[in-house]
Design an enzyme around this catalytic site. Structure first.
Site, PDB file in Angstrom:
ATOM      1  N   HIS A  20     -10.667   1.273  -3.208  1.00  0.00           N
ATOM      2  CA  HIS A  20     -11.930   1.360  -2.646  1.00  0.00           C
ATOM      3  C   HIS A  20     -12.790   1.864  -3.596  1.00  0.00           C
ATOM      4  CE1 HIS A  20     -10.303   0.025   0.992  1.00  0.00           C
ATOM      5  NE2 HIS A  20      -9.733   1.381   1.300  1.00  0.00           N
ATOM      6  N   LYS A  25      -7.230  -4.736  -3.116  1.00  0.00           N
ATOM      7  CA  LYS A  25      -7.667  -5.212  -2.035  1.00  0.00           C
ATOM      8  C   LYS A  25      -8.952  -4.307  -1.672  1.00  0.00           C
ATOM      9  CE  LYS A  25      -4.316  -3.801   1.195  1.00  0.00           C
ATOM     10  NZ  LYS A  25      -5.048  -2.917   1.992  1.00  0.00           N
ATOM     11  N   HIS A  84     -10.461   7.407   1.158  1.00  0.00           N
ATOM     12  CA  HIS A  84      -9.004   7.431   0.799  1.00  0.00           C
ATOM     13  C   HIS A  84      -8.844   6.351  -0.187  1.00  0.00           C
ATOM     14  CE1 HIS A  84      -9.305   4.430   3.830  1.00  0.00           C
ATOM     15  NE2 HIS A  84      -8.302   3.713   3.358  1.00  0.00           N
ATOM     16  N   CYS A  91      -2.143  -2.125   7.616  1.00  0.00           N
ATOM     17  CA  CYS A  91      -2.061  -3.252   6.502  1.00  0.00           C
ATOM     18  C   CYS A  91      -0.534  -4.253   6.561  1.00  0.00           C
ATOM     19  CB  CYS A  91      -2.006  -2.586   5.276  1.00  0.00           C
ATOM     20  SG  CYS A  91      -3.988  -1.862   5.181  1.00  0.00           S
ATOM     21  N   ASP A 132       0.971  -1.162   0.176  1.00  0.00           N
ATOM     22  CA  ASP A 132       0.080   0.062   0.015  1.00  0.00           C
ATOM     23  C   ASP A 132       0.913   1.338  -0.058  1.00  0.00           C
ATOM     24  OD1 ASP A 132      -1.730  -2.028   0.321  1.00  0.00           O
ATOM     25  OD2 ASP A 132      -2.913  -1.185   2.011  1.00  0.00           O
TER      26      ASP A 132
END
Length: 190
Positions: free
Chosen positions: A60, A102, A77, A141, A16
Site C-alpha cells: 500500500h 496488490k 498496514h 484475502c 499475504d
C-alpha cells in the site's frame, strides 16, 4: 501430505504472510504466525518438485483508501517498503518465488491476489490449473483469492492448517472456510 501427490499444473499461492498481519503487527491476525510452519513444508514440497510458488502481498501507499484516515476500515498496514510490508522472516520463500503486489494504488483496494494484478496471466503462462492456497487472513484475502481462482476455472486445494482468520465478527473465519468449500475448494489437511 504423501496422500496428495503434486503434479504438473500445480502451483502454490501464499497469501499475504507479512509482518503487519502477524502478532505484534499493525493489523495482526490472531495466531497468524501459526501458518508459517505448514507453509514452509508446502514450500519445500513445491520447490523439490520444481513447481511454481507465488506469494501475494499488500503493498500500500501511505495514503491508501483502506486506511481509517482515508475513510477505510483498517489501521495503516503493509505500507510499501516498510518492515511491516515485508514477508515474515521465518517464511522460507525460495529466490525463484514470484511476488505479486496488490492494492498498490491509493484509490484501489484489493483483497484478492487476482484483483488488479497479473497473477492469472502468470499462472496461465506456467500452465497451472490447480492452486494450493494458504496464508492470511482466512476471512479476507484468502477467501477472495480462492473465490476468484475458482471463478477463473482453477481447482483449489485450501491448506487448512495454513490459514488463520481476523474474526472481526466471531465466526467469520469458519463462515469463510465454509463458503470456500461450498464454492468448490477442497480442504487439504496436512
Amino acid at each position: 501430505m504423501a496422500a496428495h501427490p503434486l503434479a504438473p499444473g500445480d502451483a502454490l499461492v501464499i497469501v499475504d504472510v507479512q509482518n503487519d498481519f502477524l502478532p505484534g503487527g499493525r493489523l495482526a491476525v490472531p495466531r497468524g504466525d501459526e501458518v508459517i510452519a505448514p507453509l514452509n513444508r508446502w514450500i519445500e514440497r513445491f520447490a523439490a518438485a520444481g513447481l511454481p510458488i507465488y506469494a501475494t502481498r499488500d503493498w500500500h501507499p501511505a495514503d491508501h483508501c483502506s486506511f481509517a484516515a482515508q475513510g477505510g476500515p483498517w489501521p495503516p498496514h503493509c505500507v510499501a517498503e516498510t518492515p511491516g510490508a515485508a514477508f515474515a522472516d521465518a517464511l522460507r520463500l525460495p529466490s525463484g518465488a514470484t511476488v505479486i503486489s496488490k492494492a498498490a494504488r491509493p484509490e484501489a483496494d484489493a483483497y484478492s491476489g487476482f484483483a488488479g494484478t497479473d497473477l492469472h496471466e502468470r499462472l496461465r503462462q506456467a500452465g497451472a490449473h490447480r492452486l494450493f492456497v494458504g496464508g492470511l487472513a482466512t476471512d479476507y484475502c484468502v477467501l477472495n483469492t480462492v473465490k476468484d481462482a475458482l471463478g477463473l476455472g482453477y481447482g483449489v486445494a485450501l491448506l487448512t492448517a495454513a490459514i488463520r482468520a481476523v474474526d472481526v465478527q466471531p465466526g467469520d473465519g469458519d463462515r469463510a472456510r465454509a463458503e470456500m468449500l461450498a464454492a468448490g475448494a477442497v480442504a487439504m489437511e496436512e
